[in-house]
Design a protein around this motif. Structure first.
Motif, PDB file in Angstrom:
ATOM      1  N   LEU A 166     -11.548   1.186  -1.335  1.00 47.22           N
ATOM      2  CA  LEU A 166     -10.763   0.326  -2.227  1.00 47.22           C
ATOM      3  C   LEU A 166      -9.274   0.632  -2.096  1.00 47.22           C
ATOM      4  O   LEU A 166      -8.442  -0.277  -1.969  1.00 47.22           O
ATOM      5  N   GLY A 167      -8.937   1.927  -2.135  1.00 46.80           N
ATOM      6  CA  GLY A 167      -7.535   2.313  -2.014  1.00 46.80           C
ATOM      7  C   GLY A 167      -6.944   1.911  -0.678  1.00 46.80           C
ATOM      8  O   GLY A 167      -5.818   1.395  -0.604  1.00 46.80           O
ATOM      9  N   ALA A 168      -7.708   2.136   0.389  1.00 44.46           N
ATOM     10  CA  ALA A 168      -7.214   1.780   1.724  1.00 44.46           C
ATOM     11  C   ALA A 168      -7.024   0.271   1.847  1.00 44.46           C
ATOM     12  O   ALA A 168      -6.046  -0.204   2.445  1.00 44.46           O
ATOM     13  N   ALA A 169      -7.947  -0.509   1.267  1.00 45.94           N
ATOM     14  CA  ALA A 169      -7.836  -1.966   1.332  1.00 45.94           C
ATOM     15  C   ALA A 169      -6.585  -2.450   0.600  1.00 45.94           C
ATOM     16  O   ALA A 169      -5.892  -3.358   1.075  1.00 45.94           O
ATOM     17  N   VAL A 170      -6.285  -1.840  -0.551  1.00 49.50           N
ATOM     18  CA  VAL A 170      -5.092  -2.229  -1.313  1.00 49.50           C
ATOM     19  C   VAL A 170      -3.827  -1.925  -0.516  1.00 49.50           C
ATOM     20  O   VAL A 170      -2.898  -2.747  -0.441  1.00 49.50           O
ATOM     21  N   VAL A 171      -3.775  -0.746   0.102  1.00 51.17           N
ATOM     22  CA  VAL A 171      -2.595  -0.364   0.890  1.00 51.17           C
ATOM     23  C   VAL A 171      -2.442  -1.280   2.102  1.00 51.17           C
ATOM     24  O   VAL A 171      -1.344  -1.802   2.378  1.00 51.17           O
ATOM     25  N   VAL A 172      -3.536  -1.487   2.839  1.00 46.79           N
ATOM     26  CA  VAL A 172      -3.481  -2.345   4.029  1.00 46.79           C
ATOM     27  C   VAL A 172      -3.086  -3.769   3.636  1.00 46.79           C
ATOM     28  O   VAL A 172      -2.264  -4.419   4.309  1.00 46.79           O
ATOM     29  N   GLY A 173      -3.661  -4.263   2.529  1.00 44.84           N
ATOM     30  CA  GLY A 173      -3.343  -5.620   2.082  1.00 44.84           C
ATOM     31  C   GLY A 173      -1.883  -5.786   1.731  1.00 44.84           C
ATOM     32  O   GLY A 173      -1.254  -6.803   2.070  1.00 44.84           O
ATOM     33  N   SER A 174      -1.302  -4.779   1.068  1.00 46.56           N
ATOM     34  CA  SER A 174       0.103  -4.870   0.670  1.00 46.56           C
ATOM     35  C   SER A 174       1.027  -4.850   1.878  1.00 46.56           C
ATOM     36  O   SER A 174       2.085  -5.479   1.877  1.00 46.56           O
ATOM     37  N   LEU A 175       0.631  -4.123   2.925  1.00 49.75           N
ATOM     38  CA  LEU A 175       1.464  -4.045   4.134  1.00 49.75           C
ATOM     39  C   LEU A 175       1.283  -5.269   5.031  1.00 49.75           C
ATOM     40  O   LEU A 175       2.231  -5.728   5.692  1.00 49.75           O
ATOM     41  N   LEU A 176       0.068  -5.797   5.053  1.00 49.21           N
ATOM     42  CA  LEU A 176      -0.254  -6.867   5.990  1.00 49.21           C
ATOM     43  C   LEU A 176       0.123  -8.250   5.466  1.00 49.21           C
ATOM     44  O   LEU A 176       0.502  -9.134   6.250  1.00 49.21           O
ATOM     45  N   ALA A 177       0.026  -8.456   4.150  1.00 49.43           N
ATOM     46  CA  ALA A 177       0.241  -9.793   3.577  1.00 49.43           C
ATOM     47  C   ALA A 177       1.590 -10.405   3.950  1.00 49.43           C
ATOM     48  O   ALA A 177       1.643 -11.577   4.367  1.00 49.43           O
ATOM     49  N   PRO A 178       2.718  -9.683   3.828  1.00 48.51           N
ATOM     50  CA  PRO A 178       3.996 -10.307   4.189  1.00 48.51           C
ATOM     51  C   PRO A 178       4.099 -10.652   5.677  1.00 48.51           C
ATOM     52  O   PRO A 178       4.813 -11.580   6.054  1.00 48.51           O
ATOM     53  N   ARG A 179       3.395  -9.912   6.521  1.00 47.98           N
ATOM     54  CA  ARG A 179       3.509 -10.118   7.968  1.00 47.98           C
ATOM     55  C   ARG A 179       2.761 -11.357   8.432  1.00 47.98           C
ATOM     56  O   ARG A 179       3.139 -11.978   9.445  1.00 47.98           O
ATOM     57  N   ILE A 180       1.679 -11.712   7.718  1.00 45.70           N
ATOM     58  CA  ILE A 180       0.880 -12.867   8.159  1.00 45.70           C
ATOM     59  C   ILE A 180       1.027 -14.046   7.213  1.00 45.70           C
ATOM     60  O   ILE A 180       0.265 -15.014   7.283  1.00 45.70           O
ATOM     61  N   SER A 181       2.010 -13.974   6.293  1.00 48.47           N
ATOM     62  CA  SER A 181       2.331 -15.092   5.386  1.00 48.47           C
ATOM     63  C   SER A 181       1.118 -15.555   4.588  1.00 48.47           C
ATOM     64  O   SER A 181       0.774 -16.742   4.555  1.00 48.47           O
ATOM     65  N   ILE A 182       0.438 -14.611   3.943  1.00 47.62           N
ATOM     66  CA  ILE A 182      -0.680 -14.925   3.067  1.00 47.62           C
ATOM     67  C   ILE A 182      -0.487 -14.157   1.773  1.00 47.62           C
ATOM     68  O   ILE A 182       0.059 -13.048   1.787  1.00 47.62           O
ATOM     69  N   THR A 183      -0.876 -14.735   0.654  1.00 48.77           N
ATOM     70  CA  THR A 183      -0.675 -14.059  -0.622  1.00 48.77           C
ATOM     71  C   THR A 183      -1.517 -12.792  -0.680  1.00 48.77           C
ATOM     72  O   THR A 183      -2.668 -12.775  -0.218  1.00 48.77           O
ATOM     73  N   GLN A 184      -0.950 -11.751  -1.250  1.00 47.80           N
ATOM     74  CA  GLN A 184      -1.631 -10.458  -1.260  1.00 47.80           C
ATOM     75  C   GLN A 184      -2.984 -10.494  -1.976  1.00 47.80           C
ATOM     76  O   GLN A 184      -3.963  -9.956  -1.456  1.00 47.80           O
ATOM     77  N   PRO A 185      -3.093 -11.092  -3.196  1.00 47.29           N
ATOM     78  CA  PRO A 185      -4.410 -11.118  -3.849  1.00 47.29           C
ATOM     79  C   PRO A 185      -5.487 -11.779  -3.000  1.00 47.29           C
ATOM     80  O   PRO A 185      -6.628 -11.301  -2.945  1.00 47.29           O
ATOM     81  N   LEU A 186      -5.140 -12.884  -2.330  1.00 46.12           N
ATOM     82  CA  LEU A 186      -6.125 -13.564  -1.487  1.00 46.12           C
ATOM     83  C   LEU A 186      -6.532 -12.683  -0.325  1.00 46.12           C
ATOM     84  O   LEU A 186      -7.722 -12.596   0.029  1.00 46.12           O
ATOM     85  N   ALA A 199      -0.718 -13.602 -15.157  1.00 45.09           N
ATOM     86  CA  ALA A 199       0.706 -13.526 -14.829  1.00 45.09           C
ATOM     87  C   ALA A 199       0.969 -12.541 -13.688  1.00 45.09           C
ATOM     88  O   ALA A 199       1.918 -12.722 -12.922  1.00 45.09           O
ATOM     89  N   THR A 200       0.147 -11.500 -13.564  1.00 45.31           N
ATOM     90  CA  THR A 200       0.342 -10.536 -12.481  1.00 45.31           C
ATOM     91  C   THR A 200       0.103 -11.186 -11.128  1.00 45.31           C
ATOM     92  O   THR A 200       0.852 -10.962 -10.168  1.00 45.31           O
ATOM     93  N   ALA A 201      -0.929 -12.005 -11.054  1.00 49.35           N
ATOM     94  CA  ALA A 201      -1.183 -12.731  -9.808  1.00 49.35           C
ATOM     95  C   ALA A 201      -0.056 -13.716  -9.524  1.00 49.35           C
ATOM     96  O   ALA A 201       0.340 -13.903  -8.366  1.00 49.35           O
ATOM     97  N   VAL A 202       0.470 -14.340 -10.575  1.00 48.30           N
ATOM     98  CA  VAL A 202       1.605 -15.260 -10.400  1.00 48.30           C
ATOM     99  C   VAL A 202       2.797 -14.514  -9.812  1.00 48.30           C
ATOM    100  O   VAL A 202       3.446 -14.986  -8.872  1.00 48.30           O
ATOM    101  N   ALA A 203       3.090 -13.336 -10.374  1.00 45.70           N
ATOM    102  CA  ALA A 203       4.221 -12.553  -9.877  1.00 45.70           C
ATOM    103  C   ALA A 203       4.024 -12.179  -8.415  1.00 45.70           C
ATOM    104  O   ALA A 203       4.980 -12.124  -7.635  1.00 45.70           O
ATOM    105  N   ALA A 204       2.766 -11.924  -8.028  1.00 44.92           N
ATOM    106  CA  ALA A 204       2.485 -11.525  -6.649  1.00 44.92           C
ATOM    107  C   ALA A 204       2.709 -12.669  -5.664  1.00 44.92           C
ATOM    108  O   ALA A 204       3.113 -12.443  -4.523  1.00 44.92           O
TER     109      ALA A 204
END
Length: 528
Positions: free
Chosen positions: A10-30, A124-129
């Motif tokens: 879970l922790g690794a997925a959150v870290v990878v998702g936060s780093l990868l999302a901006p690079r591939i132009s996809i929202t982090q929660p998705l 609202a947290t998802a909105v902010a993301a």
């Protein structure tokens, strides 16, 4: 070992998702949901999840508490009528409309109402993301406040729906109304009372670590208090957080507060991310349960997909309709000049509808459905479908809708920030001679402080956007030079440690002092 492996995954997925999302132009929660799906490719993680009661008890209190601590109470008061309507009436109407649509498509009333309660609140947290700071301040503030209230409303609806579905309570309009009133009033009362008690305790704790331990316990204590009196535990947490947010600045030391912000920032970040990953983990098993064909309890996959798509469309249409109708009703009834200043456009309401994505709370409610409940797989699947669809479709459309809405730029926060800085420095400047006499400061020290404050006041008065003003240029140069010196001092101390001239304990002590000074100067530059 599976529990430890799940925590690491879970922790690794959150870290990878936060780093990868901006690079591939996809929202982090998705992306986190997709990473959760990817984890199910590992055989050990198939069908793995947290116990239903753990989801609500572990995730909701800290997430809601941090949201309430970081929400503007002044803006809540300003837009209180719209916030209450969106946080209560809109939630009930959405839940009822969704339940009616799901029932019309073949779902029993019990699971239909549970789905309605799960997808009714916005996040609202998802909105902010997904908004990336593009959403205007008014809309972001209202969504934050709405999400705090609508979580409590949705959970009351959820409790009534579960009672109705399991046949443990008799449903009547009088009973439901009484449940809502007691839940709201009781939750707020408990939250305020416990906030007062926790502040009393915090004022008597000088140790920062102990103080922050008490802070971490606060949302769980408030949640427990709400549960014990059978009121809204969510509103107990929210009201507790709002009360503490107003009183804590003078009740907590600066060092403790720095730790608090750091701890809660990373904690809420990980919890939010983990929830989305858990939904990805739960999707295949939910889908498998539906495909397996629980004919006596569930529905075929095609029927559940139809319900999910219809539910998603329903929440969008319902939100826009209620926002538009309620605005025109209020406009017809209340003609006061103050009310006219708060009016907005239908374009802004479309933006608010687009920004009303579903997220962590919806997922927590769906995952909290008991494992042995016959329609649980369908509930989890429909809720996850709505959350993923809102993140993908609304998330991708939101930046364009924000530009289309043509909301004027709000510079109020910037103006108030400069006003607060200038007023604080001016009054400190006036008090400087008296304070210096009280603590018996040498004239040289007084003159140095006097000069620094005078220079900073001149820069603020000129306005930090005026790059050519001498006071502004000197202030910026001063900050840059101090930061450069801090970097040089840190390298020197590390060299002394590497040469075994000083101990690691000495390094950490000096490093902490340098870090605090660097953070202060960096934040000063950011706000200027």
């Amino acid at each position: 070992m599976l529990g430890l492996e799940l925590v690491v995954a879970l922790g690794a997925a959150v870290v990878v998702g936060s780093l990868l999302a901006p690079r591939i132009s996809i929202t982090q929660p998705l992306l986190l949901v997709l990473l959760g799906l990817a984890l199910t490719l590992v055989p050990e993680f198939r069908g793995v999840g947290l116990p239903p009661e753990t989801v609500l008890l572990l995730f909701l209190p800290p997430l809601l508490y941090w949201e309430s601590l970081t929400t503007s109470l002044r803006e809540i008061r300003r837009f209180i009528r719209g916030i209450i309507l969106s946080g209560t009436l809109l939630v009930v109407i959405t839940a009822g409309t969704v339940a009616a649509v799901a029932h019309a498509l073949g779902m029993d009333w019990g699971p239909a109402w549970i789905i309605g309660a799960a997808v009714a609140p916005t996040d609202a947290t998802a909105v902010a993301a997904i908004a990336h700071g593009l959403l205007p301040r008014r809309q972001m503030t209202v969504l934050h406040a709405e999400s705090l209230i609508n979580d409590g409303t949705a959970l009351v609806v959820y409790g009534v729906a579960v009672g109705f579905a399991t046949g443990s309570v008799d449903i009547s309009p009088l009973m439901v109304t009484g449940e809502f009133l007691y839940s709201f009033v009781g939750g707020v009362t408990v939250g305020v009372a416990l906030a007062w008690a926790m502040l009393w305790v915090r004022r008597r704790i000088e140790n920062p670590l102990a103080g922050n331990a008490a802070t971490l316990l606060t949302p769980f204590v408030a949640y427990l208090g709400g549960e014990l009196v059978h009121a809204s535990a969510v509103l107990a947490v929210v009201s507790c957080g709002l009360y503490i947010s107003q009183a804590a600045p003078l009740a907590v030391s600066a060092y403790t507060r720095q730790q608090t912000v750091a701890v809660w920032g990373i904690g809420s970040y990980l919890l939010n991310g983990a929830l989305f990953v858990l939904v990805g983990l739960a999707l295949p098993s939910a889908l498998g349960g539906i495909v397996a064909g629980q004919a006596e309890h569930g529905q075929p996959l095609g029927s559940v997909l139809l319900v999910a798509a219809a539910v998603y469309g329903t929440i969008l249409v319902t939100r826009l309709a209620v926002l538009v109708v309620s605005a025109y009703v209020i406009r017809a009834v209340d003609r006061r000049p103050h009310q006219r200043k708060l009016r907005t456009t239908n374009r802004a309401r479309v933006m608010s509808t687009t920004a009303g994505v579903r997220g962590a709370v919806s997922l927590a409610v769906a995952l909290a459905v008991p494992q042995d409940y016959p329609a649980r797989d369908a509930i989890v699947f429909v809720t996850a479908f709505v959350v993923v669809a809102s993140l993908a479709l609304q998330g991708s459309a939101l930046p364009r809708v924000i530009r289309w809405s043509r909301i004027p730029e709000d510079t109020k926060v910037t103006e108030e920030l400069l006003l607060a800085k200038r007023t604080a420095i001016e009054e400190a400047f006036k008090a400087l001679p008296d304070l210096a006499r009280e603590i018996n400061v040498d004239d040289e020290v007084l003159e140095r402080i006097h000069h620094e404050y005078d220079e900073h006041l001149a820069a603020i008065t000129a306005g930090f956007d005026d790059e050519d003003h001498p006071a502004v240029a000197r202030t910026r140069q001063y900050a840059r030079l101090r930061l450069a010196l801090i970097g040089h001092k840190r390298a020197t101390v590390v060299r002394l440690r590497d040469e075994k001239t000083i101990d690691d304990t000495v390094l950490r002590t000096i490093e902490g002092e340098l870090d605090a000074e660097e953070v202060r100067l960096a934040r000063q530059q950011e706000t200027e």
